[in-house]
Design a protein around this motif. Structure first.
Motif, PDB file in Angstrom:
ATOM      1  N   PRO A 161     -38.324  -5.405  -6.664  1.00 32.36           N
ATOM      2  CA  PRO A 161     -39.331  -4.575  -5.989  1.00 32.36           C
ATOM      3  C   PRO A 161     -40.712  -4.801  -6.600  1.00 32.36           C
ATOM      4  CG  PRO A 161     -38.045  -3.234  -7.506  1.00 32.36           C
ATOM      5  CD  PRO A 161     -37.411  -4.595  -7.490  1.00 32.36           C
ATOM      6  N   LYS A 162     -41.748  -4.616  -5.825  1.00 37.48           N
ATOM      7  CA  LYS A 162     -43.110  -4.811  -6.332  1.00 37.48           C
ATOM      8  C   LYS A 162     -43.542  -3.602  -7.163  1.00 37.48           C
ATOM      9  CE  LYS A 162     -44.613  -7.806  -2.561  1.00 37.48           C
ATOM     10  NZ  LYS A 162     -45.584  -7.978  -1.439  1.00 37.48           N
ATOM     11  N   PRO A 163     -44.235  -3.860  -8.270  1.00 38.34           N
ATOM     12  CA  PRO A 163     -44.717  -2.744  -9.109  1.00 38.34           C
ATOM     13  C   PRO A 163     -45.769  -1.916  -8.372  1.00 38.34           C
ATOM     14  CG  PRO A 163     -44.829  -4.855 -10.281  1.00 38.34           C
ATOM     15  CD  PRO A 163     -44.581  -5.168  -8.844  1.00 38.34           C
ATOM     16  N   ASN A 164     -45.742  -0.615  -8.607  1.00 41.54           N
ATOM     17  CA  ASN A 164     -46.803   0.250  -8.084  1.00 41.54           C
ATOM     18  C   ASN A 164     -48.094   0.079  -8.884  1.00 41.54           C
ATOM     19  OD1 ASN A 164     -45.099   1.312  -6.152  1.00 41.54           O
ATOM     20  ND2 ASN A 164     -44.519   3.098  -7.376  1.00 41.54           N
ATOM     21  N   ASP A 165     -47.948  -0.199 -10.174  1.00 42.03           N
ATOM     22  CA  ASP A 165     -49.107  -0.360 -11.061  1.00 42.03           C
ATOM     23  C   ASP A 165     -49.567  -1.817 -11.008  1.00 42.03           C
ATOM     24  OD1 ASP A 165     -50.898  -0.604 -13.237  1.00 42.03           O
ATOM     25  OD2 ASP A 165     -49.882   1.007 -14.318  1.00 42.03           O
ATOM     26  N   PRO A 166     -50.803  -2.081 -10.572  1.00 46.76           N
ATOM     27  CA  PRO A 166     -51.263  -3.473 -10.465  1.00 46.76           C
ATOM     28  C   PRO A 166     -51.363  -4.192 -11.800  1.00 46.76           C
ATOM     29  CG  PRO A 166     -53.086  -1.922 -10.127  1.00 46.76           C
ATOM     30  CD  PRO A 166     -51.840  -1.106 -10.163  1.00 46.76           C
ATOM     31  N   ARG A 167     -51.298  -3.455 -12.908  1.00 50.66           N
ATOM     32  CA  ARG A 167     -51.330  -4.115 -14.223  1.00 50.66           C
ATOM     33  C   ARG A 167     -50.020  -4.811 -14.551  1.00 50.66           C
ATOM     34  NH1 ARG A 167     -53.285   1.081 -17.568  1.00 50.66           N
ATOM     35  NH2 ARG A 167     -51.831   1.984 -16.033  1.00 50.66           N
ATOM     36  N   VAL A 168     -48.945  -4.427 -13.876  1.00 52.84           N
ATOM     37  CA  VAL A 168     -47.631  -5.040 -14.113  1.00 52.84           C
ATOM     38  C   VAL A 168     -47.506  -6.264 -13.220  1.00 52.84           C
ATOM     39  CG1 VAL A 168     -45.128  -4.730 -14.043  1.00 52.84           C
ATOM     40  CG2 VAL A 168     -46.615  -2.818 -14.742  1.00 52.84           C
ATOM     41  N   MET A 169     -47.306  -7.420 -13.833  1.00 57.37           N
ATOM     42  CA  MET A 169     -47.206  -8.683 -13.106  1.00 57.37           C
ATOM     43  C   MET A 169     -45.783  -9.231 -13.207  1.00 57.37           C
ATOM     44  SD  MET A 169     -50.349  -8.898 -12.138  1.00 57.37           S
ATOM     45  CE  MET A 169     -50.391 -10.550 -11.449  1.00 57.37           C
ATOM     46  N   LEU A 170     -45.287  -9.774 -12.101  1.00 55.78           N
ATOM     47  CA  LEU A 170     -43.977 -10.433 -12.089  1.00 55.78           C
ATOM     48  C   LEU A 170     -44.196 -11.935 -11.966  1.00 55.78           C
ATOM     49  CD1 LEU A 170     -42.072  -8.134  -9.542  1.00 55.78           C
ATOM     50  CD2 LEU A 170     -42.134  -7.933 -12.035  1.00 55.78           C
ATOM     51  N   ARG A 171     -43.447 -12.702 -12.759  1.00 60.89           N
ATOM     52  CA  ARG A 171     -43.540 -14.160 -12.621  1.00 60.89           C
ATOM     53  C   ARG A 171     -42.280 -14.813 -13.163  1.00 60.89           C
ATOM     54  NH1 ARG A 171     -45.773 -17.370 -16.959  1.00 60.89           N
ATOM     55  NH2 ARG A 171     -46.123 -16.168 -18.863  1.00 60.89           N
ATOM     56  N   GLN A 172     -42.069 -16.037 -12.725  1.00 62.05           N
ATOM     57  CA  GLN A 172     -40.923 -16.808 -13.207  1.00 62.05           C
ATOM     58  C   GLN A 172     -41.378 -17.778 -14.272  1.00 62.05           C
ATOM     59  OE1 GLN A 172     -37.957 -18.001 -10.462  1.00 62.05           O
ATOM     60  NE2 GLN A 172     -37.438 -19.885 -11.549  1.00 62.05           N
ATOM     61  N   MET A 173     -40.642 -17.797 -15.375  1.00 62.71           N
ATOM     62  CA  MET A 173     -40.951 -18.717 -16.463  1.00 62.71           C
ATOM     63  C   MET A 173     -39.962 -19.879 -16.412  1.00 62.71           C
ATOM     64  SD  MET A 173     -41.930 -16.005 -19.460  1.00 62.71           S
ATOM     65  CE  MET A 173     -43.056 -17.150 -20.232  1.00 62.71           C
ATOM     66  N   ALA A 174     -40.472 -21.069 -16.623  1.00 60.98           N
ATOM     67  CA  ALA A 174     -39.656 -22.283 -16.545  1.00 60.98           C
ATOM     68  C   ALA A 174     -38.689 -22.362 -17.729  1.00 60.98           C
ATOM     69  CB  ALA A 174     -40.571 -23.505 -16.539  1.00 60.98           C
ATOM     70  N   PRO A 175     -37.630 -23.164 -17.610  1.00 63.00           N
ATOM     71  CA  PRO A 175     -36.737 -23.391 -18.760  1.00 63.00           C
ATOM     72  C   PRO A 175     -37.560 -23.876 -19.957  1.00 63.00           C
ATOM     73  CG  PRO A 175     -35.816 -24.360 -16.780  1.00 63.00           C
ATOM     74  CD  PRO A 175     -37.207 -23.920 -16.424  1.00 63.00           C
ATOM     75  N   ALA A 176     -37.172 -23.460 -21.145  1.00 58.34           N
ATOM     76  CA  ALA A 176     -37.974 -23.794 -22.330  1.00 58.34           C
ATOM     77  C   ALA A 176     -37.091 -23.865 -23.570  1.00 58.34           C
ATOM     78  CB  ALA A 176     -39.084 -22.768 -22.531  1.00 58.34           C
ATOM     79  N   ARG A 177     -37.581 -24.620 -24.538  1.00 58.88           N
ATOM     80  CA  ARG A 177     -36.915 -24.730 -25.849  1.00 58.88           C
ATOM     81  C   ARG A 177     -37.792 -24.052 -26.892  1.00 58.88           C
ATOM     82  NH1 ARG A 177     -34.286 -30.245 -28.111  1.00 58.88           N
ATOM     83  NH2 ARG A 177     -32.698 -29.472 -26.679  1.00 58.88           N
ATOM     84  N   PHE A 178     -37.153 -23.267 -27.770  1.00 55.52           N
ATOM     85  CA  PHE A 178     -37.882 -22.527 -28.804  1.00 55.52           C
ATOM     86  C   PHE A 178     -37.272 -22.767 -30.176  1.00 55.52           C
ATOM     87  CE2 PHE A 178     -38.594 -20.085 -24.957  1.00 55.52           C
ATOM     88  CZ  PHE A 178     -39.939 -19.764 -25.026  1.00 55.52           C
ATOM     89  N   VAL A 179     -38.132 -22.740 -31.173  1.00 49.79           N
ATOM     90  CA  VAL A 179     -37.666 -22.638 -32.551  1.00 49.79           C
ATOM     91  C   VAL A 179     -37.828 -21.165 -32.928  1.00 49.79           C
ATOM     92  CG1 VAL A 179     -39.936 -23.283 -33.510  1.00 49.79           C
ATOM     93  CG2 VAL A 179     -37.853 -23.550 -34.898  1.00 49.79           C
ATOM     94  N   VAL A 180     -36.793 -20.611 -33.572  1.00 45.95           N
ATOM     95  CA  VAL A 180     -36.706 -19.157 -33.746  1.00 45.95           C
ATOM     96  C   VAL A 180     -36.326 -18.824 -35.184  1.00 45.95           C
ATOM     97  CG1 VAL A 180     -35.552 -17.039 -32.935  1.00 45.95           C
ATOM     98  CG2 VAL A 180     -35.905 -18.964 -31.350  1.00 45.95           C
ATOM     99  N   VAL A 181     -36.896 -17.751 -35.715  1.00 44.41           N
ATOM    100  CA  VAL A 181     -36.453 -17.226 -37.006  1.00 44.41           C
ATOM    101  C   VAL A 181     -36.130 -15.751 -36.815  1.00 44.41           C
ATOM    102  CG1 VAL A 181     -38.812 -16.686 -37.821  1.00 44.41           C
ATOM    103  CG2 VAL A 181     -36.942 -16.964 -39.475  1.00 44.41           C
ATOM    104  N   ARG A 182     -35.020 -15.332 -37.396  1.00 47.19           N
ATOM    105  CA  ARG A 182     -34.558 -13.954 -37.256  1.00 47.19           C
ATOM    106  C   ARG A 182     -34.803 -13.199 -38.564  1.00 47.19           C
ATOM    107  NH1 ARG A 182     -28.632 -12.204 -34.844  1.00 47.19           N
ATOM    108  NH2 ARG A 182     -28.693 -10.000 -35.435  1.00 47.19           N
ATOM    109  N   PHE A 183     -35.181 -11.905 -38.452  1.00 43.70           N
ATOM    110  CA  PHE A 183     -35.377 -11.082 -39.646  1.00 43.70           C
ATOM    111  C   PHE A 183     -35.164  -9.616 -39.299  1.00 43.70           C
ATOM    112  CE2 PHE A 183     -39.430 -11.340 -37.522  1.00 43.70           C
ATOM    113  CZ  PHE A 183     -40.096 -10.145 -37.771  1.00 43.70           C
ATOM    114  N   SER A 184     -34.897  -8.805 -40.321  1.00 41.01           N
ATOM    115  CA  SER A 184     -34.691  -7.377 -40.124  1.00 41.01           C
ATOM    116  C   SER A 184     -35.900  -6.611 -40.640  1.00 41.01           C
ATOM    117  CB  SER A 184     -33.412  -6.921 -40.844  1.00 41.01           C
ATOM    118  OG  SER A 184     -33.540  -7.157 -42.234  1.00 41.01           O
ATOM    119  N   GLY A 185     -35.826  -5.284 -40.571  1.00 46.82           N
ATOM    120  CA  GLY A 185     -36.916  -4.447 -41.045  1.00 46.82           C
ATOM    121  C   GLY A 185     -37.857  -4.058 -39.922  1.00 46.82           C
ATOM    122  N   VAL A 186     -38.921  -3.374 -40.286  1.00 49.20           N
ATOM    123  CA  VAL A 186     -39.932  -2.965 -39.313  1.00 49.20           C
ATOM    124  C   VAL A 186     -40.884  -4.132 -39.079  1.00 49.20           C
ATOM    125  CG1 VAL A 186     -41.802  -1.352 -38.836  1.00 49.20           C
ATOM    126  CG2 VAL A 186     -39.750  -0.547 -40.025  1.00 49.20           C
ATOM    127  N   ALA A 187     -41.023  -4.535 -37.837  1.00 47.26           N
ATOM    128  CA  ALA A 187     -41.914  -5.653 -37.508  1.00 47.26           C
ATOM    129  C   ALA A 187     -43.364  -5.177 -37.517  1.00 47.26           C
ATOM    130  CB  ALA A 187     -41.552  -6.226 -36.148  1.00 47.26           C
TER     131      ALA A 187
END
Length: 239
Positions: A161-187
């Motif tokens: 459904p389309k957002p009522n708030d024009p600040r909210v944008m919908l889009r499709q992101m292409a397939p992608a590769r990421f390098v990731v690091v995981r951590f705990s605690g407060v970001a």
């Protein structure tokens, strides 16, 4: 007759003095026991809430091509996201962005339709040269941050459904590769900077070429204890 060194349970009560040792010990044990029975249910309830959240919330699927300690290289398929651009510091921006996106998925759309929450929430700086796409992310650009929710996999751009708030944008992101690091605690903004530096160093040591800004992905609701939190910094890779 000698006066007793400690008031007995009896003469303490008679003379308005302090309770005797036995009464004090029993009272202390009773308080400790009562506190224990109050704390245990609270802990169990907290674990149940966190566990039910983790079981109920969908996360984007990915495959791992490299795993080394807290670091991974992941391949994500194309995903549909809802995103907003907000200003403020790192913590304030994610709260503001989360509120706007939550408004959309909890019925603030043309169909008054509820959309299931997903994880993580992604936050990215729009002014940086590293970009991140996935779950819910937050990033700043020119003093602004992009905050994203990944939409459930059952939706497409055509079926959302389309957002009522024009600040909210919908889009499709292409397939992608990421390098990731995981951590705990407060970001925090400082932990985001530190983990981004670690991730860039890891990528360089493995001859991986980054191609965009870092995204902070947070997977837990705000009431989660800091040591149980799961956070990730993600940077897209070229090629």
């Amino acid at each position: 007759m000698k006066k007793p060194l400690w008031p007995s349970p009896e003469n303490g009560a008679k003379n308005g003095g302090m309770p005797g040792p036995r009464i004090r010990i029993r009272a202390g044990l009773a308080r400790t026991s009562a506190a224990k029975w109050l704390v245990i249910p609270a802990v169990l309830i907290g674990v149940a809430i966190i566990g039910s959240w983790a079981m109920a919330v969908e996360e984007p699927k990915f495959t791992v091509s490299l795993h080394e300690g807290a670091f991974e290289v992941r391949d994500y398929p194309a995903v549909v996201v809802a995103e907003v651009t907000v200003t403020g510091d790192q913590a304030g921006a994610v709260r503001k962005g989360f509120g706007l996106l939550a408004g959309y998925i909890f019925g603030g759309n043309t169909r008054h339709q509820s959309i299931a929450m997903t994880a993580p929430v992604a936050q990215q700086r729009t002014s940086e040269t590293i970009a991140m796409t996935a779950p819910v992310t937050q990033t700043p650009a020119d003093g602004a941050w992009v905050v994203r929710f990944t939409m459930p996999s059952s939706y497409t751009l055509a079926t959302l459904p389309k957002p009522n708030d024009p600040r909210v944008m919908l889009r499709q992101m292409a397939p992608a590769r990421f390098v990731v690091v995981r951590f705990s605690g407060v970001a925090t903004q400082s932990s985001l900077a530190a983990k981004t530096a670690e991730l860039l160093a890891f990528a360089q040591s493995h001859h991986l070429h980054t191609s965009g800004p870092a995204t902070l992905a947070q997977y837990n609701p705000p009431w989660t204890l800091w040591f149980l939190r799961r956070n990730e910094v993600m940077i897209p890779l070229a090629g």
